[in-house]
Design a protein around this motif. Structure first.
Motif, mmCIF file in Angstrom:
data_model
loop_
_atom_site.group_PDB
_atom_site.id
_atom_site.type_symbol
_atom_site.label_atom_id
_atom_site.label_comp_id
_atom_site.label_asym_id
_atom_site.label_seq_id
_atom_site.Cartn_x
_atom_site.Cartn_y
_atom_site.Cartn_z
ATOM 1 N N THR A 1 -7.528 -6.688 -2.433
ATOM 2 C CA THR A 1 -7.689 -5.253 -2.298
ATOM 3 C C THR A 1 -8.807 -4.800 -3.233
ATOM 4 O O THR A 1 -8.834 -5.165 -4.406
ATOM 5 C CB THR A 1 -6.398 -4.513 -2.687
ATOM 6 O OG1 THR A 1 -5.350 -4.924 -1.799
ATOM 7 C CG2 THR A 1 -6.576 -2.994 -2.596
ATOM 8 N N ASP B 1 -3.647 4.902 -1.805
ATOM 9 C CA ASP B 1 -2.733 4.186 -0.906
ATOM 10 C C ASP B 1 -3.120 4.409 0.555
ATOM 11 O O ASP B 1 -3.051 3.487 1.377
ATOM 12 C CB ASP B 1 -1.299 4.667 -1.119
ATOM 13 C CG ASP B 1 -0.589 3.908 -2.229
ATOM 14 O OD1 ASP B 1 -1.115 2.865 -2.670
ATOM 15 O OD2 ASP B 1 0.490 4.357 -2.662
ATOM 16 N N ARG C 1 -6.293 2.492 1.220
ATOM 17 C CA ARG C 1 -6.107 1.118 0.761
ATOM 18 C C ARG C 1 -7.292 0.618 -0.073
ATOM 19 O O ARG C 1 -7.724 -0.526 0.063
ATOM 20 C CB ARG C 1 -5.859 0.195 1.951
ATOM 21 C CG ARG C 1 -4.642 0.607 2.766
ATOM 22 C CD ARG C 1 -4.255 -0.410 3.803
ATOM 23 N NE ARG C 1 -2.994 -0.046 4.442
ATOM 24 C CZ ARG C 1 -2.307 -0.836 5.275
ATOM 25 N NH1 ARG C 1 -2.788 -2.045 5.573
ATOM 26 N NH2 ARG C 1 -1.167 -0.429 5.796
ATOM 27 N N TYR D 1 0.802 -1.221 0.000
ATOM 28 C CA TYR D 1 0.000 0.000 0.000
ATOM 29 C C TYR D 1 0.838 1.276 0.000
ATOM 30 O O TYR D 1 0.390 2.330 0.437
ATOM 31 C CB TYR D 1 -0.972 -0.007 1.190
ATOM 32 C CG TYR D 1 -1.983 -1.124 1.083
ATOM 33 C CD1 TYR D 1 -2.945 -1.114 0.073
ATOM 34 C CD2 TYR D 1 -1.959 -2.195 1.962
ATOM 35 C CE1 TYR D 1 -3.860 -2.143 -0.055
ATOM 36 C CE2 TYR D 1 -2.868 -3.233 1.845
ATOM 37 C CZ TYR D 1 -3.810 -3.201 0.838
ATOM 38 O OH TYR D 1 -4.725 -4.223 0.706
#
Length: 477
Positions: free
Chosen positions: A476, A316, A319, A156
């Motif tokens: 993710t 990021d 996430r 991440y």
């Protein structure tokens, strides 16, 4: 030198010895060493694209009909025609040092020379031949650097850095417009027109960057002399905390990537990639003077680069990937709808901002990072990244032929197809996100069920799912 082949054995230092402030400083230190040089390398691979056309090249080389579009298309086959070529370039970074690899530095020297030579072509066949060679020389930089950065940054922290690297494409759109505007004063010097000087000076600058890169590029965390032993250990350990499952060998992982459902899903979406948008930004301004057209390309590309990096930073941070892809696709879709209408030119110019902002933020890089996060196994991840980039490059060939000169100034065909591709991308993104949610939820339930049953015995060898199919792995979104 940072790129020394000598393996430095890092001391085994647990992550706990680094405070949050120390960790932030360490990643900033790595950023300053890695990101600027690869970004500048990528920047100069784009500096030659687009602006030469409106600086007299089409007239001097008699690029009538579809000749200009064909000259653009000829770049694509050597750049992305074989999956094996791109996979090899991503995988070879495992065994050959990045700072001395043929495709990262020596190839940059080759494309710098070719770009310089392009400034001296006098006929259409010479231009086509130079473009063909340029495509072969530049192939591999994008997937190679994208994968190289994943070797350094954990799961991440990667998108933000790759976004900075990729934003160089947008910055090139802005800088090339400014440079072309400035080089207009060189028209006629040495018997060369402005478009020739664009290629020559960009090529020479590329050679300078390659020379600098030779001394400043770094290979792997384990060999990085600019880091202390503790810092090397920390970076390696952080990678291992999000480590890929290496129970499989290279060949099974490559086969798994070729058949993985995620790769197929992403391929449907990346067809709405930035190759369309970079072409479109240079096609829109016919009807304006050459100098005005060059300057008008600058603000949209600058804002697109900023939006791209901003989206990546927050992606990021929280996430999540899918919401930003959906947002970017939606913004770009609105922009193209504005530009397919008969709105005034100033309104269409605003639409171009939306096209580039949204397309940059939700384009190939965002999908690549999502795929890199969700493909477990270094060979599987490298293969998946290479396949997606190869298919995305096909968009460049399509864009070169759907924005036809006879469709100016509205380009109904090109914009209409882009609207269709973006709509398809929105649909695929929603389906992919819900599929991830469904799989993660199913694995949560399965783990809970096993805990309730008190199942502690490990499955028999050969029956336990590994990689991103493991019960403990979560996709993710």
């Amino acid at each position: 030198m940072c790129g020394s082949e000598e393996q430095l054995e890092p001391a085994v230092v647990p992550c706990s010895v680094f405070t949050a402030e120390q960790e932030t400083k360490l990643w900033r230190k790595i950023d300053l060493q890695l990101v600027p040089i690869v970004t500048v390398m990528y920047l100069f691979s784009f500096m030659d694209r687009g602006n030469a056309k409106i600086e007299g090249m089409t007239t001097q080389l008699n690029l009538t009909g579809n000749k200009y579009n064909l000259a653009l298309v000829i770049f694509i086959p050597p750049y992305s025609c074989l999956i094996q070529t791109h996979v090899t370039r991503s995988l070879v970074i495992q065994v050959i040092r990045p700072s001395r690899q043929v495709y990262l530095l020596q190839r940059q020297v080759v494309w710098g020379i070719i770009m310089t030579v392009m400034g001296f072509v006098k006929t259409y066949p010479q231009l086509v031949g130079a473009r063909l060679c340029l495509g072969a020389a530049e192939a591999g930089l994008y997937p190679g650097v994208a994968y190289y950065l994943t070797l350094w940054y954990p799961r991440y922290k990667c998108q933000y850095r790759i976004a900075i690297f990729a934003a160089a494409g947008n910055l090139a759109g802005a800088f090339s417009g400014l440079i072309a505007y400035a080089l207009g004063a060189m028209n006629g010097i040495g018997g060369l027109e402005t478009w020739s000087w664009i290629f020559i000076l960009d090529g020479l600058a590329t050679l300078v960057v390659a020379f600098i890169a030779y001394f400043v590029m770094v290979d792997y965390p384990s060999t990085a002399r600019f880091l202390t032993a503790k810092e090397r250990s920390f970076v390696i350990e952080r990678q291992e905390h999000g480590a890929t499952d290496e129970e499989q060998g290279a060949v099974p992982q490559i086969i798994a990537a070729l058949t993985d459902w995620q790769v197929r899903q992403v391929l449907f979406s990346v067809r709405s990639n930035l190759a369309f948008l970079r072409r479109y930004g240079h096609y829109l301004f016919f009807g304006y003077s050459t100098s005005t057209s060059q300057l008008l390309t600058v603000p949209p590309y600058l804002l697109a680069a900023g939006t791209h990096v901003t989206f990546a930073h927050f992606s990021d941070k929280i996430r999540l990937r899918s919401p930003f892809i959906l947002a970017g696709h939606s913004i770009a879709l609105v922009g193209f709808i504005i530009n397919i209408s008969d709105a005034p030119s100033n309104v269409k110019y605003f639409g171009l901002f939306l096209c580039l902002m949204g397309g940059s933020s939700s384009g190939v890089i965002t999908w690549l990072v999502l795929l890199a996060n969700n493909l477990r196994g270094k060979y599987k991840r490298a293969t998946g990244i290479a396949i997606v980039i190869m298919v995305a490059n096909v968009g460049g060939a399509i864009a070169s032929n759907i924005f036809r000169s006879q469709d100016a100034p509205r380009y109904i065909l090109g914009i209409g197809l882009e609207i269709a591709f973006l709509s398809m991308g929105l649909t695929v993104t929603v389906i992919t996100a819900f599929t991830y949610i469904h799989i993660n939820s199913a694995r949560d339930r399965e783990e809970l069920l096993q805990q309730q049953k008190g199942e502690k015995e490990a499955p028999k060898e050969g029956t336990k799912p590994i990689g991103d199919r493991a019960l403990s792995f979560r996709y993710t979104l």
